[in-house]
Design a protein around this motif. Structure first.
Motif, PDB file in Angstrom:
ATOM      1  N   PRO A 103       0.817  -1.226   0.000  1.00  0.00           N
ATOM      2  CA  PRO A 103       0.000   0.000   0.000  1.00  0.00           C
ATOM      3  C   PRO A 103       0.844   1.267   0.000  1.00  0.00           C
ATOM      4  N   ARG A 104       1.973   1.223   0.697  1.00  0.00           N
ATOM      5  CA  ARG A 104       2.810   2.421   0.743  1.00  0.00           C
ATOM      6  C   ARG A 104       3.395   2.727  -0.639  1.00  0.00           C
ATOM      7  N   ARG A 105       3.759   1.702  -1.383  1.00  0.00           N
ATOM      8  CA  ARG A 105       4.266   1.919  -2.731  1.00  0.00           C
ATOM      9  C   ARG A 105       3.163   2.483  -3.631  1.00  0.00           C
ATOM     10  N   PHE A 106       1.917   2.014  -3.436  1.00  0.00           N
ATOM     11  CA  PHE A 106       0.800   2.543  -4.220  1.00  0.00           C
ATOM     12  C   PHE A 106       0.608   4.038  -3.947  1.00  0.00           C
ATOM     13  N   VAL A 107       0.672   4.432  -2.672  1.00  0.00           N
ATOM     14  CA  VAL A 107       0.525   5.848  -2.330  1.00  0.00           C
ATOM     15  C   VAL A 107       1.692   6.642  -2.909  1.00  0.00           C
ATOM     16  N   GLU A 108       2.884   6.084  -2.853  1.00  0.00           N
ATOM     17  CA  GLU A 108       4.052   6.776  -3.413  1.00  0.00           C
ATOM     18  C   GLU A 108       3.901   6.971  -4.916  1.00  0.00           C
ATOM     19  N   ASP A 109       3.421   5.939  -5.621  1.00  0.00           N
ATOM     20  CA  ASP A 109       3.218   6.065  -7.063  1.00  0.00           C
ATOM     21  C   ASP A 109       2.098   7.050  -7.376  1.00  0.00           C
ATOM     22  N   LEU A 110       1.032   7.041  -6.548  1.00  0.00           N
ATOM     23  CA  LEU A 110      -0.072   7.980  -6.760  1.00  0.00           C
ATOM     24  C   LEU A 110       0.397   9.420  -6.537  1.00  0.00           C
ATOM     25  N   LEU A 111       1.249   9.613  -5.534  1.00  0.00           N
ATOM     26  CA  LEU A 111       1.804  10.948  -5.293  1.00  0.00           C
ATOM     27  C   LEU A 111       2.708  11.375  -6.446  1.00  0.00           C
ATOM     28  N   GLU A 112       3.466  10.437  -6.993  1.00  0.00           N
ATOM     29  CA  GLU A 112       4.306  10.748  -8.152  1.00  0.00           C
ATOM     30  C   GLU A 112       3.449  11.161  -9.353  1.00  0.00           C
ATOM     31  N   ARG A 113       2.334  10.456  -9.557  1.00  0.00           N
ATOM     32  CA  ARG A 113       1.444  10.820 -10.660  1.00  0.00           C
ATOM     33  C   ARG A 113       0.800  12.188 -10.411  1.00  0.00           C
ATOM     34  N   MET A 114       0.428  12.475  -9.161  1.00  0.00           N
ATOM     35  CA  MET A 114      -0.157  13.774  -8.855  1.00  0.00           C
ATOM     36  C   MET A 114       0.852  14.886  -9.113  1.00  0.00           C
ATOM     37  N   ARG A 115       2.118  14.628  -8.796  1.00  0.00           N
ATOM     38  CA  ARG A 115       3.163  15.619  -9.101  1.00  0.00           C
ATOM     39  C   ARG A 115       3.262  15.839 -10.602  1.00  0.00           C
ATOM     40  N   ASP A 116       3.146  14.770 -11.399  1.00  0.00           N
ATOM     41  CA  ASP A 116       3.179  14.915 -12.854  1.00  0.00           C
ATOM     42  C   ASP A 116       1.998  15.750 -13.342  1.00  0.00           C
ATOM     43  N   LEU A 117       0.816  15.546 -12.745  1.00  0.00           N
ATOM     44  CA  LEU A 117      -0.353  16.329 -13.137  1.00  0.00           C
ATOM     45  C   LEU A 117      -0.161  17.806 -12.820  1.00  0.00           C
ATOM     46  N   ILE A 118       0.455  18.093 -11.674  1.00  0.00           N
ATOM     47  CA  ILE A 118       0.722  19.488 -11.314  1.00  0.00           C
ATOM     48  C   ILE A 118       1.674  20.126 -12.319  1.00  0.00           C
ATOM     49  N   VAL A 119       2.698  19.377 -12.738  1.00  0.00           N
ATOM     50  CA  VAL A 119       3.646  19.896 -13.727  1.00  0.00           C
ATOM     51  C   VAL A 119       2.941  20.156 -15.052  1.00  0.00           C
ATOM     52  N   VAL A 120       2.105  19.208 -15.491  1.00  0.00           N
ATOM     53  CA  VAL A 120       1.398  19.361 -16.758  1.00  0.00           C
ATOM     54  C   VAL A 120       0.417  20.530 -16.686  1.00  0.00           C
ATOM     55  N   ALA A 121      -0.299  20.672 -15.558  1.00  0.00           N
ATOM     56  CA  ALA A 121      -1.258  21.757 -15.416  1.00  0.00           C
ATOM     57  C   ALA A 121      -0.560  23.112 -15.356  1.00  0.00           C
ATOM     58  N   ALA A 122       0.628  23.164 -14.768  1.00  0.00           N
ATOM     59  CA  ALA A 122       1.345  24.434 -14.638  1.00  0.00           C
ATOM     60  C   ALA A 122       2.012  24.856 -15.940  1.00  0.00           C
ATOM     61  N   THR A 123       2.346  23.891 -16.799  1.00  0.00           N
ATOM     62  CA  THR A 123       3.007  24.226 -18.061  1.00  0.00           C
ATOM     63  C   THR A 123       2.066  23.918 -19.228  1.00  0.00           C
ATOM     64  N   SER A 124       2.316  22.834 -19.884  1.00  0.00           N
ATOM     65  CA  SER A 124       1.477  22.358 -20.981  1.00  0.00           C
ATOM     66  C   SER A 124       1.944  20.953 -21.319  1.00  0.00           C
ATOM     67  N   ALA A 125       1.194  20.287 -22.193  1.00  0.00           N
ATOM     68  CA  ALA A 125       1.593  18.936 -22.583  1.00  0.00           C
ATOM     69  C   ALA A 125       2.937  18.944 -23.296  1.00  0.00           C
ATOM     70  N   ALA A 126       3.209  20.011 -24.075  1.00  0.00           N
ATOM     71  CA  ALA A 126       4.493  20.101 -24.776  1.00  0.00           C
ATOM     72  C   ALA A 126       5.615  20.499 -23.826  1.00  0.00           C
ATOM     73  N   GLY A 127       5.338  21.477 -22.943  1.00  0.00           N
ATOM     74  CA  GLY A 127       6.378  21.916 -22.020  1.00  0.00           C
ATOM     75  C   GLY A 127       6.718  20.892 -20.965  1.00  0.00           C
ATOM     76  N   ALA A 128       5.759  20.027 -20.620  1.00  0.00           N
ATOM     77  CA  ALA A 128       6.019  19.016 -19.585  1.00  0.00           C
ATOM     78  C   ALA A 128       6.986  17.943 -20.064  1.00  0.00           C
ATOM     79  N   SER A 129       7.148  17.784 -21.373  1.00  0.00           N
ATOM     80  CA  SER A 129       8.059  16.750 -21.883  1.00  0.00           C
ATOM     81  C   SER A 129       9.499  17.009 -21.457  1.00  0.00           C
ATOM     82  N   ALA A 130       9.856  18.289 -21.288  1.00  0.00           N
ATOM     83  CA  ALA A 130      11.222  18.611 -20.867  1.00  0.00           C
ATOM     84  C   ALA A 130      11.462  18.248 -19.411  1.00  0.00           C
TER      85      ALA A 130
END
Length: 597
Positions: free
Chosen positions: A280-307
């Motif tokens: 379960p802890r690994r699942f929460v860690e992966d979910l937090l990693e995905r949430m961080r990716d969503l924050i990056v994508v929302a703050a930039t763009s789909a093209a800018g997040a690739s960098a």
């Protein structure tokens, strides 16, 4: 038997080292200028190249063309110290974990006296140097401080603070670091091409993440995946199962369930994690990693997040952009904070499933969070429901607008993005008045309150009030009712105490709000008072105007025992008595006029 991958690709020159330029460049400069010290201390995390660099330095010092920063690779010394060589008599590698006493130090001291058998220097490499006892270091101190001209010492350790200060002060200290994900990803991609192994998209970022910046650990994991794959192809599902990470499909389902506020789907994902035996802890860690990716994508763009999200396929980034659009900035940040807190609390927990389910419950119910961030999440949710876009919302600036940590009075949408609001109803209640042009929200807030009275919405927040697009519906009034009550509570507590017991029964003709109360006394309290603008109904009208952008007419009735709640519709309400409207000539009439927002 096949040699391990990290041994087959062990660097043989400083130029082949990756991610350690802070060490390799000064050492190469010292070799070129012949300013080599008699003792070195290499420190850093495990598997980052300390022992390998010590061997390369020994090759550079004893090369037939040296000292040089680039070994020739063909002389006897270079061949013996290569990755396939058997070792040199003049380069002594000692495991300090098992040779850490005074007697071992005396043996090194006695061997250092003799000249090298063939090469230029006699070099002692002490691996795991922090394991040497203080007595052993003291026995080595004199020979390290003033060694013979032909002796060099190289200490390698993961804990340099355990090496006594008298030894450290006599060495040149070079700190090694973990390799960043970018260079490591490029390195393993090149290595896979050299091995002619096809790797599915998304596998190498998982390998780099699991390796934690250590080249040796990363190559060991990649070697394990290659050994367990058929037809020289590493599949994503097998890599996820072997490395213990959460599959992308399960993460997508969890994110979609949270965004759509579907408890059944969210808790089903949690149950799948438990039933499949995943940590379960690994699942929460992966979910937090995905949430961080969503924050990056929302703050930039789909093209800018690739960098930033290196190694992530473009189609997955586009899918994350769609997921991020379902959240608001404040809600993304709030969800990430809840996941991070749950990850910390799950360390050493006896019931990780319970913590996991409570985490999902907190994420799904913003009303349980009485902080400013929880209030902003509720406001963003309301904005999406009534059709107001939140792409221009700045969560940090919106936090300063909220009147208190427990009172989400207004939305955080910028005034420049606010659409035209609904105007006051026409004199003929059967027709709808044409929409008025957009008026700045600050003037609207002042127009909706009588002269001399404080507005329900704070002045700083008046410019950020969001308005619904098009006619307001009964469902929108029902959904916004908690926000209306909170706005009334901010303006007048006694009015809130009366309206707290009210139920919204109907919303007719675009501006007639029908309420029910438990007693006739509460119904009478909605009537205009002697003081203009100070009645319960006046506060309610201003609150509705601040939240939904129009000033309603009010009709009240007493709850009938056993009666069910009516459904919105055009039918009349029995036993309902309309609240008298103030005369146009009175000051209260000015405050009751609907003001466009």
């Amino acid at each position: 038997m096949v040699t391990a991958l990290y041994r087959r690709y062990r660097p043989e020159t400083f130029a082949e080292m990756i991610g350690q330029s802070q060490v390799t460049e000064p050492l190469m400069t010292a070799l070129r200028t012949n300013r080599v010290n008699h003792a070195y201390l290499f420190s850093g995390p495990r598997g980052c190249g300390k022992t390998t660099s010590a061997r390369i330095l020994a090759r550079c010092l004893n090369c037939a063309e040296g000292p040089t920063d680039t070994p020739c690779g063909v002389c006897p010394s270079c061949v013996e110290l290569s990755r396939d060589g058997g070792g040199s008599l003049d380069v002594v590698e000692i495991d300090a974990a098992s040779h850490n006493g005074v007697d071992d130090a005396r043996d090194i001291r006695e061997r250092a006296i003799f000249a090298p058998a063939r090469d230029r220097y006699k070099i002692f490499i002490l691996d795991e140097a922090h394991m040497v006892t203080p007595q052993g270091f003291n026995a080595l101190l004199k020979i390290v401080e003033e060694p013979p001209e032909h002796v060099k010492f190289i200490f390698a350790t993961t804990e340099p603070e355990k090496v006594i200060g008298t030894i450290r002060s006599r060495t040149h200290h070079y700190p090694f670091r973990l390799v960043p994900p970018g260079p490591m990803l490029e390195y393993v991609q090149t290595l896979c091409e050299s091995e002619k192994v096809a790797v599915a998209p998304g596998v190498l970022p998982l390998v780099v993440r699991a390796g934690g910046g250590s080249p040796r650990d990363t190559l060991s994991l990649l070697d394990q995946l290659m050994a367990g794959s058929d037809d020289h192809s590493v599949e994503y599902d097998r890599a996820v199962a072997l490395l213990g990470y959460t599959s992308a499909s399960l993460l997508d389902e969890s994110i979609d369930a949270i965004a759509a506020r579907e408890p059944a789907a969210a808790f089903d994902a949690v149950d799948r994690v438990i039933q499949t035996g995943q940590d379960p802890r690994r699942f929460v860690e992966d979910l937090l990693e995905r949430m961080r990716d969503l924050i990056v994508v929302a703050a930039t763009s789909a093209a800018g997040a690739s960098a930033v999200l290196r190694g992530v396929p473009q189609d997955e980034i586009e899918r994350m952009a769609v997921q991020a659009a379902k959240f608001g900035p404040a809600e993304l940040s709030r969800t990430a904070d809840i996941l991070n807190t749950a990850l910390t609390e799950m360390t050493g927990a006896t019931s990780p499933r319970l913590h996991l389910e409570l985490m999902i419950a907190r994420v799904l119910i913003p009303a349980s969070d009485d902080s400013t961030r929880g209030a902003l999440a509720r406001v963003e949710r309301l904005e999406r429901r009534i059709g107001v876009g939140t792409s221009g919302v700045d969560a940090s600036s919106a936090a300063t607008v909220a009147p208190s940590s427990a009172t989400p009075a207004v939305s955080s949408t910028d005034a420049s993005h606010a659409p035209a609001s609904r105007p006051a109803p026409a004199a003929d209640r059967g027709t709808t008045a044409p929409e008025a042009p957009t008026i700045p929200a600050a003037s609207t807030a002042s127009a909706s309150a009588p002269a001399g009275q404080a507005s329900v919405v704070p002045a700083a927040a008046a410019a950020a009030v969001a308005r619904p697009i098009g006619p307001v519906t009964f469902q929108q009034v029902k959904d916004a009712w908690p926000e209306v009550l909170e706005a009334v509570q901010t303006a007048k507590t006694s009015a809130w105490l009366v309206l707290y017991t009210a139920n919204v029964l109907e919303f007719r003709d675009g501006d007639l709000l029908v309420l029910s109360f438990p007693s006739q006394k509460d119904v009478a309290s909605l009537k205009p008072t002697a003081a203009p603008g100070e009645g319960v109904g006046d506060y309610l009208k201003r609150a509705v105007n601040s939240v939904l952008g129009f000033t309603p007419r009010l009709m009240a009735k007493v709850n009938e025992p056993g009666a069910s709640t009516p459904v919105a519709g055009p039918s009349a309400v029995p036993s309902a008595s309309p609240v008298p409207e103030p005369q146009p000539s009175s000051p209260a009439a000015v405050g009751s006029q609907a003001a466009p927002a």
